[in-house]
Design an enzyme around this catalytic site. Structure first.
Site, PDB file in Angstrom:
ATOM      1  N   ASP A  38       0.875  -1.179   0.000  1.00 14.87           N
ATOM      2  CA  ASP A  38       0.000   0.000   0.000  1.00 14.87           C
ATOM      3  C   ASP A  38       0.904   1.218   0.000  1.00 14.87           C
ATOM      4  O   ASP A  38       2.039   1.160   0.481  1.00 14.87           O
ATOM      5  CB  ASP A  38      -0.905   0.019   1.239  1.00 14.87           C
ATOM      6  CG  ASP A  38      -2.132   0.898   1.059  1.00 14.87           C
ATOM      7  OD1 ASP A  38      -3.245   0.366   0.906  1.00 14.87           O
ATOM      8  OD2 ASP A  38      -1.976   2.147   1.055  1.00 14.87           O
ATOM      9  N   ASP A  64       3.923   2.412  -4.257  1.00 17.78           N
ATOM     10  CA  ASP A  64       3.043   3.238  -5.082  1.00 17.78           C
ATOM     11  C   ASP A  64       2.893   2.495  -6.404  1.00 17.78           C
ATOM     12  O   ASP A  64       3.859   2.363  -7.167  1.00 17.78           O
ATOM     13  CB  ASP A  64       3.685   4.622  -5.280  1.00 17.78           C
ATOM     14  CG  ASP A  64       2.863   5.512  -6.202  1.00 17.78           C
ATOM     15  OD1 ASP A  64       1.908   5.015  -6.837  1.00 17.78           O
ATOM     16  OD2 ASP A  64       3.196   6.705  -6.286  1.00 17.78           O
ATOM     17  N   VAL A  65       1.680   2.015  -6.693  1.00 20.60           N
ATOM     18  CA  VAL A  65       1.482   1.160  -7.871  1.00 20.60           C
ATOM     19  C   VAL A  65       1.699   1.889  -9.201  1.00 20.60           C
ATOM     20  O   VAL A  65       1.771   1.254 -10.251  1.00 20.60           O
ATOM     21  CB  VAL A  65       0.081   0.493  -7.882  1.00 20.60           C
ATOM     22  CG1 VAL A  65      -0.072  -0.477  -6.726  1.00 20.60           C
ATOM     23  CG2 VAL A  65      -1.033   1.535  -7.901  1.00 20.60           C
ATOM     24  N   TYR A 157     -12.480   9.048 -13.285  1.00 19.98           N
ATOM     25  CA  TYR A 157     -12.497   7.752 -12.588  1.00 19.98           C
ATOM     26  C   TYR A 157     -13.080   6.688 -13.532  1.00 19.98           C
ATOM     27  O   TYR A 157     -12.513   5.601 -13.668  1.00 19.98           O
ATOM     28  CB  TYR A 157     -13.341   7.893 -11.317  1.00 19.98           C
ATOM     29  CG  TYR A 157     -13.453   6.626 -10.490  1.00 19.98           C
ATOM     30  CD1 TYR A 157     -12.407   6.185  -9.696  1.00 19.98           C
ATOM     31  CD2 TYR A 157     -14.638   5.880 -10.474  1.00 19.98           C
ATOM     32  CE1 TYR A 157     -12.520   5.033  -8.912  1.00 19.98           C
ATOM     33  CE2 TYR A 157     -14.761   4.734  -9.702  1.00 19.98           C
ATOM     34  CZ  TYR A 157     -13.701   4.312  -8.920  1.00 19.98           C
ATOM     35  OH  TYR A 157     -13.817   3.174  -8.155  1.00 19.98           O
ATOM     36  N   LYS A 161     -11.309   3.270 -15.009  1.00 17.70           N
ATOM     37  CA  LYS A 161     -11.846   1.937 -14.705  1.00 17.70           C
ATOM     38  C   LYS A 161     -12.252   1.200 -15.991  1.00 17.70           C
ATOM     39  O   LYS A 161     -12.157  -0.028 -16.059  1.00 17.70           O
ATOM     40  CB  LYS A 161     -13.008   2.047 -13.713  1.00 17.70           C
ATOM     41  CG  LYS A 161     -12.578   2.528 -12.322  1.00 17.70           C
ATOM     42  CD  LYS A 161     -11.564   1.575 -11.671  1.00 17.70           C
ATOM     43  CE  LYS A 161     -11.300   1.910 -10.217  1.00 17.70           C
ATOM     44  NZ  LYS A 161     -10.377   0.964  -9.563  1.00 17.70           N
ATOM     45  N   THR A 192     -16.776   1.644   2.243  1.00 16.65           N
ATOM     46  CA  THR A 192     -15.349   1.690   2.574  1.00 16.65           C
ATOM     47  C   THR A 192     -14.969   3.175   2.720  1.00 16.65           C
ATOM     48  O   THR A 192     -15.753   4.051   2.338  1.00 16.65           O
ATOM     49  CB  THR A 192     -14.491   1.090   1.442  1.00 16.65           C
ATOM     50  OG1 THR A 192     -14.592   1.962   0.314  1.00 16.65           O
ATOM     51  CG2 THR A 192     -14.941  -0.309   1.063  1.00 16.65           C
TER      52      THR A 192
HETATM   53  P1  NAI Z   1      -9.956   2.453   0.214  1.00 18.77           P
HETATM   54  O1  NAI Z   1      -9.656   3.888   0.038  1.00 18.77           O
HETATM   55  O2  NAI Z   1     -10.521   1.968   1.516  1.00 18.77           O
HETATM   56  O3  NAI Z   1      -8.645   1.573  -0.103  1.00 18.77           O
HETATM   57  C1  NAI Z   1      -7.805   1.846  -1.186  1.00 18.77           C
HETATM   58  C2  NAI Z   1      -6.370   1.616  -0.755  1.00 18.77           C
HETATM   59  O4  NAI Z   1      -5.516   1.877  -1.895  1.00 18.77           O
HETATM   60  C3  NAI Z   1      -5.916   2.568   0.373  1.00 18.77           C
HETATM   61  O5  NAI Z   1      -5.315   1.823   1.426  1.00 18.77           O
HETATM   62  C4  NAI Z   1      -4.900   3.472  -0.314  1.00 18.77           C
HETATM   63  O6  NAI Z   1      -3.861   3.902   0.546  1.00 18.77           O
HETATM   64  C5  NAI Z   1      -4.388   2.596  -1.428  1.00 18.77           C
HETATM   65  N1  NAI Z   1      -3.769   3.363  -2.511  1.00 18.77           N
HETATM   66  C6  NAI Z   1      -4.198   4.527  -3.025  1.00 18.77           C
HETATM   67  N2  NAI Z   1      -3.339   4.951  -3.971  1.00 18.77           N
HETATM   68  C7  NAI Z   1      -2.350   4.024  -4.051  1.00 18.77           C
HETATM   69  C8  NAI Z   1      -1.173   3.891  -4.831  1.00 18.77           C
HETATM   70  N3  NAI Z   1      -0.817   4.832  -5.719  1.00 18.77           N
HETATM   71  N4  NAI Z   1      -0.383   2.813  -4.647  1.00 18.77           N
HETATM   72  C9  NAI Z   1      -0.728   1.868  -3.732  1.00 18.77           C
HETATM   73  N5  NAI Z   1      -1.809   1.944  -2.949  1.00 18.77           N
HETATM   74  C10 NAI Z   1      -2.611   3.004  -3.119  1.00 18.77           C
HETATM   75  O7  NAI Z   1     -10.937   2.088  -0.987  1.00 18.77           O
HETATM   76  P2  NAI Z   1     -11.715   0.745  -1.409  1.00 18.77           P
HETATM   77  O8  NAI Z   1     -13.141   1.129  -1.554  1.00 18.77           O
HETATM   78  O9  NAI Z   1     -11.339  -0.411  -0.601  1.00 18.77           O
HETATM   79  O10 NAI Z   1     -11.145   0.606  -2.900  1.00 18.77           O
HETATM   80  C11 NAI Z   1     -10.452  -0.534  -3.374  1.00 18.77           C
HETATM   81  C12 NAI Z   1     -10.685  -0.616  -4.870  1.00 18.77           C
HETATM   82  O11 NAI Z   1     -12.075  -0.805  -5.118  1.00 18.77           O
HETATM   83  C13 NAI Z   1     -10.288   0.649  -5.642  1.00 18.77           C
HETATM   84  O12 NAI Z   1      -9.652   0.275  -6.842  1.00 18.77           O
HETATM   85  C14 NAI Z   1     -11.634   1.320  -5.916  1.00 18.77           C
HETATM   86  O13 NAI Z   1     -11.601   2.134  -7.058  1.00 18.77           O
HETATM   87  C15 NAI Z   1     -12.516   0.101  -6.102  1.00 18.77           C
HETATM   88  N6  NAI Z   1     -13.943   0.326  -5.958  1.00 18.77           N
HETATM   89  C16 NAI Z   1     -14.491   0.716  -4.762  1.00 18.77           C
HETATM   90  C17 NAI Z   1     -15.861   0.900  -4.648  1.00 18.77           C
HETATM   91  C18 NAI Z   1     -16.536   1.291  -3.367  1.00 18.77           C
HETATM   92  O14 NAI Z   1     -17.712   1.624  -3.377  1.00 18.77           O
HETATM   93  N7  NAI Z   1     -15.857   1.236  -2.242  1.00 18.77           N
HETATM   94  C19 NAI Z   1     -16.751   0.710  -5.795  1.00 18.77           C
HETATM   95  C20 NAI Z   1     -16.056   0.292  -7.007  1.00 18.77           C
HETATM   96  C21 NAI Z   1     -14.725   0.120  -7.056  1.00 18.77           C
END
Ligand code: NAI
Length: 261
Positions: A38, A64-65, A157, A161, A192
């Site tokens: 992360d 950082d991905v 976004y 995606k 989340t």
């Molecule tokens: P979250 O914000 O709780 O977790 C995302 C994690 O990714 C965080 O720990 C953050 O530090 C990390 N992150 C951000 N930029 C980064 C980078 N450059 N390199 C490495 N890590 C990085 O969000 P959530 O909801 O768990 O999201 C996970 C995935 O699900 C994301 O790809 C999001 O777009 C996708 N998603 C989420 C939805 C929702 O409603 N929660 C709906 C659809 C997709």
């Protein structure tokens, strides 16, 4: 009893929060050896320490991905630490403030593409050689309902995606005969921290509370509610399971019917 991920090496990006942190817990519970990353080093260390305290085998490193050389080094380290890679979940992602396209800053567009699209590209670029060396594996890219349909006020976004879905389909085609399955997961609204940021923007726009924003957003979903993160993560476990052996190149919706109507 043998668990379905016993001894499997599972990489998860964005593992410090939301879906990624819960997925780490569930894969560990099913016997996986975890490689977690992360960009938030502190929260990642806490997640990893908690999993180790519960008996899981975890190696973690900040990442950082969107950083090409860092991703290459990270996957090389996974190869060195574990000698193989069975499952990769490219889950790290970011959102942007809701805004009409004509008011969206180009820097926001670039940031979405860098983390959400380039991040998945770079991940697969370095995961695939490890899986080709294994003779198989499963990759799951976390896209979004916004990777399948238009999502007004979230155009950058949505573009990033849609790119994730395209990358998934192309990669799946390339490695389909090599024992590697590549799929995308398309959740809609799930509670989340990332979603809460969006809910707070909806709340601010309507002078409402976060709870009221949740109700307003949920009204758009045929099931009438947002998802629990567990409902998304159970799909990750099923999609990547070796028994799910004939599914590849798919964009799987877990969205309470949102994209069906
Ligand atoms: P979250 O914000 O709780 O977790 C995302 C994690 O990714 C965080 O720990 C953050 O530090 C990390 N992150 C951000 N930029 C980064 C980078 N450059 N390199 C490495 N890590 C990085 O969000 P959530 O909801 O768990 O999201 C996970 C995935 O699900 C994301 O790809 C999001 O777009 C996708 N998603 C989420 C939805 C929702 O409603 N929660 C709906 C659809 C997709």
């Amino acid at each position: 009893m043998a668990e379905r991920y016993d001894g499997k090496v599972v990489q998860i990006t964005g593992a410090a929060s939301g879906f990624g942190a819960l997925a780490a817990q569930r894969f560990a519970h099913e016997g996986a050896r975890l490689a977690l990353s992360d960009v938030n080093a502190e929260a990642l260390a806490e997640t990893a320490d908690n999993l180790r305290a519960a008996g899981a085998e975890v190696w973690e490193a900040p990442l950082d991905v969107s950083d090409a050389s860092a991703v290459a080094a990270h996957l090389a380290e996974i190869g060195a630490q574990f000698g193989r890679l069975d499952v990769a979940i490219n889950n790290a992602g970011v959102g942007h403030d809701m805004a009409p396209l004509h008011r969206l800053d180009e820097a926001e567009f670039d940031r979405m593409m860098a983390v959400n699209a380039r991040g998945v590209f770079l991940g697969m670029k370095h995961q695939l050689p490890l899986m080709l060396a294994n003779g198989g594996g499963a990759i799951l890219n976390v896209a979004s309902a916004a990777g399948l349909v238009g999502a007004g006020y979230l155009s950058a976004y949505a573009a990033s995606k849609h790119a994730v879905v395209g990358l998934t389909r192309a990669a799946a085609d390339e490695v389909a005969r090599k024992g590697i399955r590549v799929n995308a997961l398309c959740p809609s609204f799930a509670s989340t921290p990332l979603f809460d940021e969006m809910a707070d923007q909806v709340a601010a726009r309507h002078g409402a509370s976060r709870d009221e924003a949740y109700t307003r957003i949920a009204a758009r979903v045929p099931m009438g509610r947002v998802a629990r993160p567990e409902e998304v993560v159970q799909a990750m476990l099923w999609i990547c399971d070796a028994e799910n052996s004939f599914m590849t190149g798919q964009a799987i919706s877990i969205d309470g019917g949102l994209t069906a109507v």
